[in-house]
Scaffold this active site. Structure first.
Site, PDB file in Angstrom:
ATOM      1  N   LYS A 180       0.760  -1.116  -0.011  1.00  0.00           N
ATOM      2  CA  LYS A 180       0.097  -0.129   0.000  1.00  0.00           C
ATOM      3  C   LYS A 180       0.957   1.105   0.008  1.00  0.00           C
ATOM      4  O   LYS A 180       1.630   1.234   0.822  1.00  0.00           O
ATOM      5  CB  LYS A 180      -0.969  -0.060   1.290  1.00  0.00           C
ATOM      6  CG  LYS A 180      -1.976   0.978   1.211  1.00  0.00           C
ATOM      7  CD  LYS A 180      -2.690   0.618   2.581  1.00  0.00           C
ATOM      8  CE  LYS A 180      -3.904   1.912   2.727  1.00  0.00           C
ATOM      9  NZ  LYS A 180      -4.816   1.917   3.926  1.00  0.00           N
ATOM     10  N   SER A 221      -9.611  -0.532   7.121  1.00  0.00           N
ATOM     11  CA  SER A 221      -9.127  -0.410   5.753  1.00  0.00           C
ATOM     12  C   SER A 221      -8.697  -1.636   5.498  1.00  0.00           C
ATOM     13  O   SER A 221      -8.309  -1.647   4.104  1.00  0.00           O
ATOM     14  CB  SER A 221      -8.103   0.604   5.679  1.00  0.00           C
ATOM     15  OG  SER A 221      -8.873   2.096   5.846  1.00  0.00           O
ATOM     16  N   SER A 250      -9.599   1.667   3.013  1.00  0.00           N
ATOM     17  CA  SER A 250      -8.875   2.510   2.071  1.00  0.00           C
ATOM     18  C   SER A 250      -7.895   1.410   1.356  1.00  0.00           C
ATOM     19  O   SER A 250      -7.204   2.264   0.267  1.00  0.00           O
ATOM     20  CB  SER A 250      -8.328   3.435   2.779  1.00  0.00           C
ATOM     21  OG  SER A 250      -7.278   3.035   3.600  1.00  0.00           O
TER      22      SER A 250
HETATM   23  N1  GLN Z   1     -13.114   4.207   6.516  1.00  0.00           N
HETATM   24  C1  GLN Z   1     -12.506   4.481   7.775  1.00  0.00           C
HETATM   25  C2  GLN Z   1     -12.125   5.852   7.586  1.00  0.00           C
HETATM   26  O1  GLN Z   1     -12.084   6.596   6.514  1.00  0.00           O
HETATM   27  C3  GLN Z   1     -11.415   3.729   8.089  1.00  0.00           C
HETATM   28  C4  GLN Z   1     -10.152   3.987   7.342  1.00  0.00           C
HETATM   29  C5  GLN Z   1      -8.894   3.189   7.505  1.00  0.00           C
HETATM   30  O2  GLN Z   1      -8.829   2.119   8.248  1.00  0.00           O
HETATM   31  N2  GLN Z   1      -7.702   3.617   7.197  1.00  0.00           N
HETATM   32  O3  GLN Z   1     -11.503   6.638   8.202  1.00  0.00           O
END
Ligand code: GLN
Length: 482
Positions: free
Chosen positions: A76, A175, A151
């Protein structure tokens, strides 16, 4: 599925039926052909990958045995790679080339892995669909009109479309697990502290955790074995050595007590997801586990608490992008003007929204009303889980309330987007290990995942239940694009 796994590729490499260079060329060819549709990668590094593969071949032929020798993986793009651009899918880091490797990258390299490139994400990992990438959205390989989740959408899509053998993601509120569920792959968020955060670009430091995305639970266990363990460069890393996850997988889950939180199966959960999860639950019963209803009474407060705590930490972590030391700089009349221009042009709308929310929640007079309250809720949620784990060994619940949604469906409504992580966020607030495992499909053919959660440091039992459930269900998860 047996064939397409890191463990089976490793066998073939060891037997010299396949060379690491051939395998790397195979993935690079697939990336060239299929990634224009999926758009999982921000950066592909073919030369470096081939050089690493040839080195792996040299070592393989001299009989060296390392856990990932010659295995092509993706990372990532919020995890630092020395000499390779690390953008966080943000304009502000578009040309940032880190001078060092994250601990996890160092460990992958030391284990002999071949790094194919860096995968797309929501900008600074803030989002649930990968549509917040400043560059382009990634698409779900099972249906190109759908999002891959986020994400870590790039990593999940890359594993799903077989554009790498395994990948790393990061999980602050879901994410890894939510995109794994959307893309029909395995995603594991380890116990907070299991994996070093050194070199992970910080979003919300008390919640962030790196973990694997893979096609099988055994592959996730193998990747975790390599990247996890104590690291003196991360003061929050857990100091004890890790168990041997792979050998733990083989123990029978019979007799395990599995909790089903009553609050998770009420309104908000899609009918189709519920139907698939019922099947998984039956399989768990058939495996000889005891099923018990449990309660997580404060679950409904997890999302609001997270959207105070995570933005508060983010507003502080992201203060470093001011155009002075690295990243984008937009010149201005004076220093203040330079800061303003750099940050207004460098950050996208979701990141700005989080910085404003977080700054507000931490400001004098509001701190007590918001940040402190949210921290108290966090404690209640930790207690809810402790209470539940006094009655059961593991918890089974949805990974996401819906299957993959359409591109654009939630981009105008942040709250709808946030709700996508309702089942994953509590796990980060409590620092627990959480696995997302594909357990079936909707009528339209979209994958659905289940989430298995354990007490802190019960990473091995979580993986073990996942491994047995995966074998019991025997889903046929061929890559959806050929
Ligand atoms: N979707 C959640 C957020 O927008 C979690 C994102 C993540 O785990 N990095 O914060």
């Amino acid at each position: 599925m047996e064939e397409r796994s890191i463990l089976s590729l490793r066998e073939r490499l060891r037997r010299r039926e396949l060379s690491a260079e051939e395998l790397t060329r195979y993935f690079l060819e697939r990336i060239e052909r299929l990634d224009p549709k999926v758009k999982a990668y921000i950066t592909v590094t073919p030369e470096e990958a081939l050089a690493q593969a040839r080195e792996a071949d040299r070592r393989l032929s001299s009989g060296e045995d390392l856990p990932l020798l010659g295995i092509p993986v993706a990372i990532k793009d919020n995890i630092c790679t020395r000499g390779v651009r690390t953008t966080c899918a943000s304009r502000i880091l578009e040309n940032f080339v880190p001078p060092y490797d994250a601990t996890v990258v160092e460990r992958l390299k030391a284990a002999g892995a071949v790094i194919l490139g860096k995968t797309n994400l929501d900008e600074f990992a803030m989002g649930s669909s990968t549509e917040n990438s400043a560059f382009f959205p990634t698409r779900n390989p099972w249906n190109l009109e759908r999002v891959p989740g986020g994400s870590s959408g790039g990593s999940a899509a890359a594993v799903s479309a077989w554009l790498c053998a395994g990948a790393l993601g990061s999980d602050t509120g879901g994410s890894i697990r939510q995109p794994a569920s959307f893309c029909g792959v395995v995603g594991f968020k380890p116990t907070y502290g299991r994996v070093s955060r050194y070199g992970l670009v910080a979003f919300a430091s008390s919640l962030d955790q790196i973990g694997p995305l893979s096609r099988t639970v055994a592959d996730a266990a193998l990747l975790l074995q390599v990247i996890g363990g104590p690291d003196p460069r991360d003061s929050t890393s857990y100091p004890e050595p890790q168990p041997d996850y792979l050998s733990e997988l083989e123990r029978s889950p019979e007799g395990l007590r599995i909790g089903i939180p009553r609050e998770c199966f009420s309104e908000g959960l899609s009918e189709e997801v519920r139907r698939v999860l019922d099947g998984a639950l039956q399989a768990v019963k058939d495996m000889g586990c005891e099923i018990k209803e449990v309660s997580l009474p404060h679950l409904e407060y997890a999302l609001p608490a997270y959207y105070i705590i995570a933005p508060a930490e983010a507003s502080s972590n992201l203060a470093r992008y001011d155009g002075v030391k690295y990243g984008l700089r937009v010149s201005g009349r004076d220093l203040m003007d330079m800061y303003k221009k750099t940050r207004s042009q460098g950050f996208g709308p979701e990141v700005k929204r989080r910085i404003m929310l977080g700054t507000y929640a931490l400001s004098a007079g509001y701190y007590e009303a918001f940040y402190r309250k949210a921290s108290q809720i966090r404690t209640l949620i930790i207690r809810d889980f402790e209470e539940a784990f006094s009655e059961v060994d593991l918890i089974l619940m949805p990974a996401s309330p819906t299957p993959a949604f359409r591109l654009g469906e939630k981009t105008d409504d942040p709250l709808q987007m946030y709700l996508s992580d309702i089942y994953t966020i509590p796990v980060n607030l409590a620092g627990l290990p959480g696995l997302s495992l594909p357990v079936g499909f909707t009528e339209e053919g979209l994958p659905v995942g289940v989430q298995i959660i354990g007490p802190q440091l019960a990473d091995a039992p979580v993986l073990r239940l996942g491994h047995t459930l995966e074998k019991t269900l025997g889903l046929n998860l061929q890559p959806p694009l050929e």
